[in-house]
Motif scaffolding. Structure first.
Motif, mmCIF file in Angstrom:
data_model
loop_
_atom_site.group_PDB
_atom_site.id
_atom_site.type_symbol
_atom_site.label_atom_id
_atom_site.label_comp_id
_atom_site.label_asym_id
_atom_site.label_seq_id
_atom_site.Cartn_x
_atom_site.Cartn_y
_atom_site.Cartn_z
ATOM 1 N N GLU A 88 4.161 3.341 -23.167
ATOM 2 C CA GLU A 88 4.853 2.384 -22.304
ATOM 3 C C GLU A 88 5.759 3.130 -21.347
ATOM 4 O O GLU A 88 6.395 4.123 -21.698
ATOM 5 C CB GLU A 88 5.648 1.370 -23.122
ATOM 6 C CG GLU A 88 6.687 1.978 -24.036
ATOM 7 C CD GLU A 88 7.473 0.900 -24.762
ATOM 8 O OE1 GLU A 88 7.829 -0.089 -24.125
ATOM 9 O OE2 GLU A 88 7.722 1.077 -25.966
ATOM 10 N N ARG A 117 3.058 -4.557 -25.305
ATOM 11 C CA ARG A 117 2.745 -5.648 -24.392
ATOM 12 C C ARG A 117 1.301 -5.525 -23.947
ATOM 13 O O ARG A 117 0.701 -4.461 -24.055
ATOM 14 C CB ARG A 117 3.659 -5.599 -23.174
ATOM 15 C CG ARG A 117 5.135 -5.697 -23.466
ATOM 16 C CD ARG A 117 5.573 -7.142 -23.662
ATOM 17 N NE ARG A 117 6.950 -7.197 -24.141
ATOM 18 C CZ ARG A 117 7.305 -7.075 -25.422
ATOM 19 N NH1 ARG A 117 6.385 -6.888 -26.355
ATOM 20 N NH2 ARG A 117 8.560 -7.130 -25.789
ATOM 21 N N LYS A 118 0.810 -6.617 -23.411
ATOM 22 C CA LYS A 118 -0.569 -6.619 -22.932
ATOM 23 C C LYS A 118 -0.740 -5.604 -21.796
ATOM 24 O O LYS A 118 0.182 -5.376 -21.024
ATOM 25 C CB LYS A 118 -0.916 -8.019 -22.441
ATOM 26 C CG LYS A 118 -2.395 -8.259 -22.385
ATOM 27 C CD LYS A 118 -2.689 -9.643 -21.874
ATOM 28 C CE LYS A 118 -4.147 -9.680 -21.456
ATOM 29 N NZ LYS A 118 -4.504 -10.964 -20.888
ATOM 30 N N GLN A 131 3.871 -7.130 -30.911
ATOM 31 C CA GLN A 131 5.053 -7.475 -30.115
ATOM 32 C C GLN A 131 6.356 -6.951 -30.690
ATOM 33 O O GLN A 131 7.224 -6.489 -29.965
ATOM 34 C CB GLN A 131 5.172 -8.993 -30.032
ATOM 35 C CG GLN A 131 4.519 -9.593 -28.822
ATOM 36 C CD GLN A 131 4.541 -11.097 -28.920
ATOM 37 O OE1 GLN A 131 5.420 -11.681 -29.542
ATOM 38 N NE2 GLN A 131 3.578 -11.730 -28.302
ATOM 39 N N VAL A 161 -2.116 -9.273 -27.720
ATOM 40 C CA VAL A 161 -0.980 -8.886 -28.551
ATOM 41 C C VAL A 161 -0.578 -10.035 -29.454
ATOM 42 O O VAL A 161 -0.362 -11.148 -28.994
ATOM 43 C CB VAL A 161 0.244 -8.519 -27.691
ATOM 44 C CG1 VAL A 161 1.256 -7.785 -28.520
ATOM 45 C CG2 VAL A 161 -0.157 -7.701 -26.511
ATOM 46 N N SER A 192 -0.154 -13.579 -21.227
ATOM 47 C CA SER A 192 0.132 -12.266 -21.811
ATOM 48 C C SER A 192 -0.002 -12.279 -23.325
ATOM 49 O O SER A 192 -0.156 -11.247 -23.949
ATOM 50 C CB SER A 192 1.526 -11.803 -21.413
ATOM 51 O OG SER A 192 2.465 -12.747 -21.829
ATOM 52 N N THR A 193 0.079 -13.449 -23.926
ATOM 53 C CA THR A 193 -0.139 -13.541 -25.370
ATOM 54 C C THR A 193 -1.065 -14.714 -25.651
ATOM 55 O O THR A 193 -1.107 -15.668 -24.879
ATOM 56 C CB THR A 193 1.173 -13.800 -26.143
ATOM 57 O OG1 THR A 193 1.831 -14.918 -25.537
ATOM 58 C CG2 THR A 193 2.079 -12.605 -26.118
ATOM 59 N N GLY A 247 7.281 -3.649 -29.631
ATOM 60 C CA GLY A 247 7.414 -3.437 -28.191
ATOM 61 C C GLY A 247 6.111 -3.293 -27.447
ATOM 62 O O GLY A 247 6.099 -2.847 -26.314
ATOM 63 N N SER A 260 -2.428 -5.895 -32.720
ATOM 64 C CA SER A 260 -2.960 -6.168 -31.392
ATOM 65 C C SER A 260 -4.362 -5.598 -31.248
ATOM 66 O O SER A 260 -4.773 -4.745 -32.021
ATOM 67 C CB SER A 260 -2.032 -5.623 -30.316
ATOM 68 O OG SER A 260 -1.477 -4.416 -30.696
#
Lengths: 282, 179
Positions: A280, A149-150, A144, A167, A35-36, A147, A172
């Protein structure tokens, strides 16, 4: 020439080639799984992104200056048409508000905590774009810590433009829907036809020559017409429901003539972005 | 000497500036640079490095070009592409090719523009090949030549013509040996 292909140099060249492709294949695989990105990469990107903000500030200033001059030119004719729309819009807005209120009341009565249409947005500035003809990717100024996220969907004022592909802490990368990369473009979408039917599917590609998104493998025999609206369907759980994607431009057959292929005129020009918002699910 | 020369600071600063300008220009003028079917890729970083390497022939080796090329290539990979391992090798390769070529030609305007032409063509070609192997680029070779290579060369040659005199003057002034 003899000296050029000496043993040592040949070995070095091969090792470098293997290293090069190993790294590329590795980072593509990592990008799809994790994810990162790795810490070093994140750290580097954060520092570079910070400096980039400083450099891109005057440039975007010049751009907005030029834009305001050109906007001044056609503001008169635009004003006329907009005035008409505004009076209609006020009505729609009031109605929208009452509906939203009613909706939340009904949800309360049903004890429905969260639904797919509940989402909040984080606004970010576009600071850069990948200078490459193979990747349609922009860098935005939130990460990140805000807040993000991928895989979150990214919107411009008028509609969906892409998803977050990487991210870092403070910035990002966003892969636009116009990217021809095989791992992008997989948004679950639905068409609402004029008769009230709903057709589900996914975005399968982008046709560069006309700038249209493609929704392939549609087997439903619902009557899909030009200008039917397309939104995200919320399936998959990452993307909220009801983000505007575009309108139907054309309904065609796929290569084998078995399923329908629907061409979509996107709501946004992917080449003219300065502020975007990341959505989100609450 | 490099250690004493002001180029020690000017070179990396302009290199970073060129790096950010590449991205910012692509972002601000994207409707012009990436309008279908053409896509022009801005390579100011390469312009700055290549002109330095060509000028280098006249002076002694004062700036570690290969090192800087690898560093900026790494930044390019991680910040813009998100895929490690291509430009970190391609940029030093361009430095090497430029050195080989500029050894045999005097650094006149015409020779320089030819060397730069070869560099950009090589860079885009290798970029295309590598990205199609790992499945990111999907254009056919003919499309690549017509719609990416040709417009990119055009854009960067315009850069070259515009920036040749100022950049050469900067190298001329600051990269000299300080006696």
């Amino acid at each position: 020439m003899q000296k050029f292909f000496s043993n040592r140099r040949l070995v070095v060249i091969f090792v470098l080639l293997i290293l090069c492709f190993g790294l590329m294949a590795g980072s593509v695989a990592l990008r799809n799984k994790k994810s990162t990105p790795t810490l070093i990469q994140q750290f580097g990107n954060d520092i570079v992104g910070f400096t980039n903000n400083v450099v891109s500030y005057p440039i975007s200033g010049v751009k907005s200056g030029l834009n305001s001059v050109s906007e001044l030119m056609n503001s008169y004719s635009e004003n006329k048409t907009l005035k008409k729309q505004v009076s209609e819009l006020a009505q729609v807005k009031v109605r929208d508000q009452t509906l939203a209120d009613e909706n939340s009341q009904l949800k309360k009565e049903l004890k429905l905590q969260k639904s797919l249409t509940d989402y909040s947005t984080v606004t970010a500035a576009v600071i850069s774009r990948t200078p490459s003809s193979w990747q349609s990717q922009i860098v935005i100024s939130k990460g990140q810590t805000d807040g993000i996220r991928k895989n979150m969907p990214v919107l411009s004022q008028s509609g969906l433009i892409g998803r977050v592909s990487e991210v870092n802490k403070t910035n990002s990368k966003v892969e636009l829907l116009s990217d021809s990369n095989e791992s992008s473009n997989r948004f679950a979408i639905q068409i609402k036809t004029s008769t009230g039917d709903v057709v589900n599917g996914i975005i399968t590609g982008y046709k560069k020559s006309t700038g249209q998104l493609i929704m392939g493998q549609v087997t439903s025999d619902a009557d899909i017409k030009k200008n039917d609206k397309i939104t995200t369907s919320g399936m998959g759980g990452v993307t909220p429901k009801g983000l505007y994607v575009g309108k139907v431009a054309k309904v065609g057959k796929d290569d084998y003539g078995l399923a329908k292929k629907i061409y979509i005129t996107p709501a946004t020009d992917y080449n003219d972005l300065s502020v975007v918002s990341v959505a989100e699910i609450d | 000497m490099y250690r004493l020369s002001r180029m020690r600071f000017i070179f990396p600063i302009v290199l970073l500036l060129a790096f950010f300008l590449d991205g910012s220009l692509s972002s601000v003028f994207s409707s012009f640079l990436f309008s279908y079917p053409y896509s022009m890729v801005s390579h100011l970083v390469i312009l700055w490095i290549v002109l330095g390497v060509i000028q280098e022939g006249r002076n002694t080796r004062v700036i570690p070009f290969t090192f800087f090329a690898a560093v900026i290539g790494f930044l390019f990979d991680t910040y813009y592409a998100g895929i490690l391992g291509l430009f970190v090798f391609l940029f030093p390769l361009i430095v090497w090719v430029t050195r080989m070529l500029s050894k045999n030609f005097s650094p006149t305007f015409f020779n320089s523009i030819m060397i730069f032409f070869i560099d950009i063509a090589l860079l885009e070609l290798l970029n295309y090949i590598a990205y199609s192997i790992i499945g990111i680029a999907s254009a056919s070779f003919a499309d690549f030549v017509l719609y990416t290579l040709a417009p990119t060369l055009a854009l960067n040659l315009i850069y070259f013509v515009v920036f040749y005199v100022p950049i050469s003057a900067v190298y001329e002034k600051y990269a000299r040996l300080r006696s």
